[in-house]
Write a protein that holds these residues in place. Sequence first.
Motif, PDB file in Angstrom:
ATOM      1  N   VAL A   2       0.932  -0.731   0.163  1.00 13.10           N
ATOM      2  CA  VAL A   2       0.020   0.277   0.297  1.00 13.10           C
ATOM      3  C   VAL A   2       0.881   1.273   0.043  1.00 13.10           C
ATOM      4  O   VAL A   2       1.987   0.505   0.849  1.00 13.10           O
ATOM      5  CB  VAL A   2      -0.845  -0.013   0.783  1.00 13.10           C
ATOM      6  CG1 VAL A   2      -1.870   1.470   1.851  1.00 13.10           C
ATOM      7  CG2 VAL A   2      -2.089  -1.024   0.735  1.00 13.10           C
ATOM      8  N   GLN A   3       0.902   2.034  -0.904  1.00 14.04           N
ATOM      9  CA  GLN A   3       1.406   3.342  -1.234  1.00 14.04           C
ATOM     10  C   GLN A   3       0.416   4.283  -1.449  1.00 14.04           C
ATOM     11  O   GLN A   3      -1.081   3.823  -2.074  1.00 14.04           O
ATOM     12  CB  GLN A   3       2.468   3.261  -2.080  1.00 14.04           C
ATOM     13  CG  GLN A   3       3.617   2.618  -1.770  1.00 14.04           C
ATOM     14  CD  GLN A   3       4.954   2.816  -2.625  1.00 14.04           C
ATOM     15  OE1 GLN A   3       4.400   2.941  -4.067  1.00 14.04           O
ATOM     16  NE2 GLN A   3       6.371   1.955  -2.673  1.00 14.04           N
ATOM     17  N   LEU A   4       0.500   5.657  -0.623  1.00 11.07           N
ATOM     18  CA  LEU A   4       0.208   6.852  -0.988  1.00 11.07           C
ATOM     19  C   LEU A   4       1.204   7.985  -0.794  1.00 11.07           C
ATOM     20  O   LEU A   4       1.989   7.878   0.052  1.00 11.07           O
ATOM     21  CB  LEU A   4      -1.390   7.589   0.559  1.00 11.07           C
ATOM     22  CG  LEU A   4      -1.875   6.542   0.943  1.00 11.07           C
ATOM     23  CD1 LEU A   4      -1.450   5.141   1.655  1.00 11.07           C
ATOM     24  CD2 LEU A   4      -3.150   7.129   1.006  1.00 11.07           C
ATOM     25  N   GLN A   5       0.896   8.406  -1.741  1.00 11.46           N
ATOM     26  CA  GLN A   5       1.652   9.372  -2.176  1.00 11.46           C
ATOM     27  C   GLN A   5       0.760  11.237  -2.499  1.00 11.46           C
ATOM     28  O   GLN A   5       0.427  11.572  -3.521  1.00 11.46           O
ATOM     29  CB  GLN A   5       2.497   9.107  -3.751  1.00 11.46           C
ATOM     30  CG  GLN A   5       3.234  10.388  -4.007  1.00 11.46           C
ATOM     31  CD  GLN A   5       5.050  10.360  -3.744  1.00 11.46           C
ATOM     32  OE1 GLN A   5       5.154   8.672  -2.893  1.00 11.46           O
ATOM     33  NE2 GLN A   5       5.689  11.527  -3.218  1.00 11.46           N
ATOM     34  N   ALA A   6       1.010  11.789  -1.538  1.00 10.32           N
ATOM     35  CA  ALA A   6       0.973  12.615  -1.184  1.00 10.32           C
ATOM     36  C   ALA A   6       1.396  14.342  -1.999  1.00 10.32           C
ATOM     37  O   ALA A   6       2.945  14.374  -1.796  1.00 10.32           O
ATOM     38  CB  ALA A   6       0.889  13.808   0.221  1.00 10.32           C
ATOM     39  N   SER A   7       0.473  15.188  -2.973  1.00  8.55           N
ATOM     40  CA  SER A   7       1.818  16.104  -3.675  1.00  8.55           C
ATOM     41  C   SER A   7       1.167  17.397  -3.793  1.00  8.55           C
ATOM     42  O   SER A   7       0.090  17.175  -3.877  1.00  8.55           O
ATOM     43  CB  SER A   7       2.183  15.405  -4.968  1.00  8.55           C
ATOM     44  OG  SER A   7       1.495  15.590  -5.567  1.00  8.55           O
ATOM     45  N   GLY A   8       1.415  18.245  -4.218  1.00  3.66           N
ATOM     46  CA  GLY A   8       1.133  19.993  -4.678  1.00  3.66           C
ATOM     47  C   GLY A   8       1.117  20.716  -3.124  1.00  3.66           C
ATOM     48  O   GLY A   8       0.663  21.650  -3.528  1.00  3.66           O
ATOM     49  N   GLY A   9       2.006  20.881  -2.499  1.00  2.57           N
ATOM     50  CA  GLY A   9       1.730  20.968  -1.457  1.00  2.57           C
ATOM     51  C   GLY A   9       2.619  22.849  -1.752  1.00  2.57           C
ATOM     52  O   GLY A   9       3.063  22.406  -2.818  1.00  2.57           O
ATOM     53  N   GLY A  10       2.705  23.642  -0.924  1.00  2.96           N
ATOM     54  CA  GLY A  10       3.977  25.099  -1.606  1.00  2.96           C
ATOM     55  C   GLY A  10       4.104  26.198  -0.815  1.00  2.96           C
ATOM     56  O   GLY A  10       3.133  26.466   0.106  1.00  2.96           O
ATOM     57  N   TRP A 115      -0.870   5.871   6.039  1.00  6.01           N
ATOM     58  CA  TRP A 115      -0.248   6.383   5.603  1.00  6.01           C
ATOM     59  C   TRP A 115       0.463   7.250   4.343  1.00  6.01           C
ATOM     60  O   TRP A 115       1.613   5.994   4.398  1.00  6.01           O
ATOM     61  CB  TRP A 115       0.136   7.497   7.247  1.00  6.01           C
ATOM     62  CG  TRP A 115      -1.439   7.461   7.813  1.00  6.01           C
ATOM     63  CD1 TRP A 115      -1.061   6.712   8.887  1.00  6.01           C
ATOM     64  CD2 TRP A 115      -1.753   8.793   8.349  1.00  6.01           C
ATOM     65  NE1 TRP A 115      -2.420   6.955   9.351  1.00  6.01           N
ATOM     66  CE2 TRP A 115      -2.363   7.805   8.801  1.00  6.01           C
ATOM     67  CE3 TRP A 115      -2.067  10.235   8.430  1.00  6.01           C
ATOM     68  CZ2 TRP A 115      -3.671   9.189  10.082  1.00  6.01           C
ATOM     69  CZ3 TRP A 115      -2.509  10.827   8.830  1.00  6.01           C
ATOM     70  CH2 TRP A 115      -3.736   9.950   9.795  1.00  6.01           C
ATOM     71  N   GLY A 116       0.793   8.363   3.748  1.00  2.08           N
ATOM     72  CA  GLY A 116       1.518   8.562   2.924  1.00  2.08           C
ATOM     73  C   GLY A 116       2.670  10.028   3.210  1.00  2.08           C
ATOM     74  O   GLY A 116       2.032   9.916   4.647  1.00  2.08           O
ATOM     75  N   GLN A 117       3.616  10.281   2.531  1.00  2.00           N
ATOM     76  CA  GLN A 117       4.469  11.010   3.513  1.00  2.00           C
ATOM     77  C   GLN A 117       3.521  12.010   3.317  1.00  2.00           C
ATOM     78  O   GLN A 117       2.831  12.429   2.702  1.00  2.00           O
ATOM     79  CB  GLN A 117       5.034  11.420   2.919  1.00  2.00           C
ATOM     80  CG  GLN A 117       5.898  11.972   1.248  1.00  2.00           C
ATOM     81  CD  GLN A 117       4.989  11.758   0.060  1.00  2.00           C
ATOM     82  OE1 GLN A 117       3.873  10.756   0.716  1.00  2.00           O
ATOM     83  NE2 GLN A 117       4.379  13.022  -0.577  1.00  2.00           N
ATOM     84  N   GLY A 118       4.175  13.929   4.421  1.00  2.75           N
ATOM     85  CA  GLY A 118       3.374  15.560   4.098  1.00  2.75           C
ATOM     86  C   GLY A 118       3.690  15.335   2.260  1.00  2.75           C
ATOM     87  O   GLY A 118       4.916  14.918   2.024  1.00  2.75           O
TER      88      GLY A 118
END
Length: 125
Positions: A2-10, A115-118
């Motif tokens: 299971v993998q969750l990858q969060a992206s889009g921050g800034g 959980w994914g990384q933040g």
Amino acid sequence: EVQLQASGGGLVQSGGSLRLSCATSGFTFDNYAIGWFRQAPGKGREGVSCIDNSDSTTEYSESVKGRFAISRDSAKNTVYLQMNNLKPEDTAVYYCAAVHLYYYCSLRAGLYDHWGQGTQVTVSS
């Protein structure tokens, strides 16, 4: 796996917008509720929003209600968090998480198994 990858921050100015993405793999996406959580420096993890497996139920914390919108795309196994009218108090590391659950979701972090990384969101005043 299971993998969750969060992206889009800034970094964004107060009043601006960002869209976070949570790309998932390794499980049957349509069987899982997905939640977004955030943690600011020196504070505990806070539930922000969640969406059930069938895209029929969503929840929002009072602090983001009316400004954030959660959605999911089964074709891409991805959940999105559209964040509008951002405020400096929204500054935090944002995490996505998954739990095997049907027709329900919760803002309780302890419910979630994976959980994914933040991804860092910084809102300047």
